[in-house]
Design a protein around this motif. Structure first.
Motif, mmCIF file in Angstrom:
data_model
loop_
_atom_site.group_PDB
_atom_site.id
_atom_site.type_symbol
_atom_site.label_atom_id
_atom_site.label_comp_id
_atom_site.label_asym_id
_atom_site.label_seq_id
_atom_site.Cartn_x
_atom_site.Cartn_y
_atom_site.Cartn_z
ATOM 1 N N ALA A 190 25.318 4.812 -60.588
ATOM 2 C CA ALA A 190 25.347 4.024 -61.827
ATOM 3 C C ALA A 190 23.981 3.431 -62.126
ATOM 4 C CB ALA A 190 26.403 2.921 -61.729
ATOM 5 N N TRP A 191 23.263 2.998 -61.096
ATOM 6 C CA TRP A 191 21.929 2.417 -61.278
ATOM 7 C C TRP A 191 20.945 3.473 -61.761
ATOM 8 C CZ3 TRP A 191 17.202 2.972 -58.477
ATOM 9 C CH2 TRP A 191 16.239 1.996 -58.757
ATOM 10 N N VAL A 192 21.008 4.660 -61.190
ATOM 11 C CA VAL A 192 20.128 5.748 -61.621
ATOM 12 C C VAL A 192 20.383 6.084 -63.086
ATOM 13 C CG1 VAL A 192 19.583 8.195 -61.315
ATOM 14 C CG2 VAL A 192 19.827 6.715 -59.316
ATOM 15 N N ALA A 193 21.659 6.167 -63.465
ATOM 16 C CA ALA A 193 21.999 6.457 -64.857
ATOM 17 C C ALA A 193 21.582 5.316 -65.783
ATOM 18 C CB ALA A 193 23.502 6.710 -64.984
ATOM 19 N N ARG A 194 21.714 4.101 -65.303
ATOM 20 C CA ARG A 194 21.360 2.924 -66.105
ATOM 21 C C ARG A 194 19.908 2.980 -66.565
ATOM 22 N NH1 ARG A 194 22.674 -2.334 -62.900
ATOM 23 N NH2 ARG A 194 24.753 -1.498 -63.304
ATOM 24 N N TRP A 195 19.029 3.403 -65.665
ATOM 25 C CA TRP A 195 17.606 3.346 -65.955
ATOM 26 C C TRP A 195 16.925 4.706 -66.058
ATOM 27 C CZ3 TRP A 195 16.745 -1.171 -67.698
ATOM 28 C CH2 TRP A 195 17.363 -2.293 -67.141
ATOM 29 N N GLY A 196 17.632 5.771 -65.734
ATOM 30 C CA GLY A 196 16.955 7.061 -65.665
ATOM 31 C C GLY A 196 15.942 7.063 -64.543
ATOM 32 N N ALA A 197 16.308 6.481 -63.403
ATOM 33 C CA ALA A 197 15.392 6.324 -62.279
ATOM 34 C C ALA A 197 14.916 7.675 -61.737
ATOM 35 C CB ALA A 197 16.072 5.535 -61.154
ATOM 36 N N ILE A 198 13.711 7.682 -61.193
ATOM 37 C CA ILE A 198 13.191 8.860 -60.506
ATOM 38 C C ILE A 198 13.998 9.050 -59.224
ATOM 39 C CG2 ILE A 198 11.184 9.839 -59.328
ATOM 40 C CD1 ILE A 198 9.475 7.960 -61.173
ATOM 41 N N VAL A 199 14.433 10.260 -58.962
ATOM 42 C CA VAL A 199 15.164 10.567 -57.740
ATOM 43 C C VAL A 199 14.293 11.477 -56.885
ATOM 44 C CG1 VAL A 199 17.247 11.570 -56.736
ATOM 45 C CG2 VAL A 199 17.380 10.352 -58.922
ATOM 46 N N GLN A 235 12.505 14.534 -62.837
ATOM 47 C CA GLN A 235 12.932 13.331 -63.543
ATOM 48 C C GLN A 235 13.661 13.682 -64.825
ATOM 49 O OE1 GLN A 235 9.843 10.498 -64.423
ATOM 50 N NE2 GLN A 235 11.295 8.879 -64.948
ATOM 51 N N GLN A 236 14.748 12.984 -65.073
ATOM 52 C CA GLN A 236 15.561 13.193 -66.258
ATOM 53 C C GLN A 236 15.466 11.971 -67.175
ATOM 54 O OE1 GLN A 236 17.131 16.115 -66.779
ATOM 55 N NE2 GLN A 236 16.338 16.830 -64.810
ATOM 56 N N PRO A 237 15.564 12.157 -68.488
ATOM 57 C CA PRO A 237 15.556 10.999 -69.396
ATOM 58 C C PRO A 237 16.827 10.176 -69.203
ATOM 59 C CG PRO A 237 16.099 12.993 -70.599
ATOM 60 C CD PRO A 237 15.685 13.429 -69.231
ATOM 61 N N PRO A 238 16.761 8.878 -69.450
ATOM 62 C CA PRO A 238 17.961 8.050 -69.310
ATOM 63 C C PRO A 238 19.082 8.537 -70.217
ATOM 64 C CG PRO A 238 16.002 6.685 -69.588
ATOM 65 C CD PRO A 238 15.592 8.096 -69.883
ATOM 66 N N PRO A 239 20.293 8.655 -69.719
ATOM 67 C CA PRO A 239 21.410 9.079 -70.579
ATOM 68 C C PRO A 239 21.759 7.988 -71.575
ATOM 69 C CG PRO A 239 22.230 8.383 -68.451
ATOM 70 C CD PRO A 239 20.733 8.380 -68.342
ATOM 71 N N SER A 240 22.444 8.364 -72.630
ATOM 72 C CA SER A 240 22.807 7.395 -73.669
ATOM 73 C C SER A 240 23.855 6.393 -73.193
ATOM 74 C CB SER A 240 23.317 8.120 -74.915
ATOM 75 O OG SER A 240 24.452 8.911 -74.599
#
Length: 250
Positions: A129-138, A143-148
């Motif tokens: 959820a945190w990664v999706a919240r910010w579009g964090a680098i994994v 790297q993916q753009p933050p989802p809507s």
């Protein structure tokens, strides 16, 4: 201040490689933003001396951290904090969140003046959820753009209306603000919109709500969508007009 650089290290927290990678990312962020301060954040102080971190750090480092800070090979400084001892401001530091899970993610998202966050989750999946919240680098992934987060334009417009009038630091603490949130969510539920409570908290945090205030909004949404029947709009002032406005602006 520019937004924090956020990185997830999806490597077993009990593997020394996870700590090595976390320190490496912290160094890169510090060099990019011109900082020397790295803060190791854990739930409790005992996690430094009674977990895998004690092996990774070693006795000399643990002693130095207990006294205040230790020097890093590249010229930075590492200090240790817990959720109880961390001050509200991070002083342009990079925070390594170790044994990370949703509660500590909310805590670090509520800090100010953070240059970067490097997270090592305690259990696989707890950082999703945190990664999706910010579009964090994994680490290890492109790297993916933050989802809507919320793919319903009318719902988003309604929430933006709420965010524009609510004190984001206190959230729904004022009865007037809670009443407005309640009305907006009830209108959306009555008009047949799907439950967005799974993402509404992250949506709100991304737009500047304090994490605890965003959690209160999530709780209210869950309550309204758990109602057995659609709520009546008869007692809500200009419900249809407000909804038409969101339709027009979405």
């Amino acid at each position: 201040m520019t937004p924090p650089i956020r990185v997830l290290v999806p490597v077993d927290a009990y593997d020394a490689e996870s700590f090595r990678l976390a320190l490496g990312y912290a160094q890169k962020i510090c060099e990019k933003v011109g900082s020397q301060d790295v803060i190791l954040l854990t739930h409790t102080k005992n996690q430094l001396s009674h977990t895998s971190l004690s092996r990774f750090l070693g006795p000399a480092a643990l002693k130095a951290l207990d006294k205040g800070a230790m020097a890093l090979s590249w010229g930075g400084r590492l200090s240790a904090r817990t959720m109880k001892t961390f001050r509200y401001s991070a002083r342009n530091a990079v925070v390594i969140v170790y044994y990370a899970e949703p509660k500590i993610f909310d805590f670090v998202d509520g800090l100010t003046n953070v240059a970067g966050v490097v997270a090592v989750p305690d259990i696989a999946g707890e950082a999703d959820a945190w990664v999706a919240r910010w579009g964090a680098i994994v680490h290890g992934q492109a790297q993916q753009p933050p989802p809507s987060l919320i793919n319903d334009a009318i719902f988003v417009r309604a929430l933006e209306t709420l965010s524009s009038v609510v004190n984001l630091t206190t959230g729904l603490g004022h009865p007037r603000d809670k009443d407005m949130a309640n009305e907006i969510l009830r209108i959306l539920r009555a008009k047949g919109h799907a439950d967005q409570s799974a993402n509404i908290k992250s949506w709100a945090i991304r737009r500047g709500w304090r994490p605890d205030a965003a959690a209160e909004l999530e709780t209210l949404a869950k309550k309204i969508w758990s109602l057995k029947t659609k709520p009546s709009l008869s007692a809500i002032y200009n419900a249809n007009g407000r909804y038409q406005h969101w339709q027009g602006e979405a």
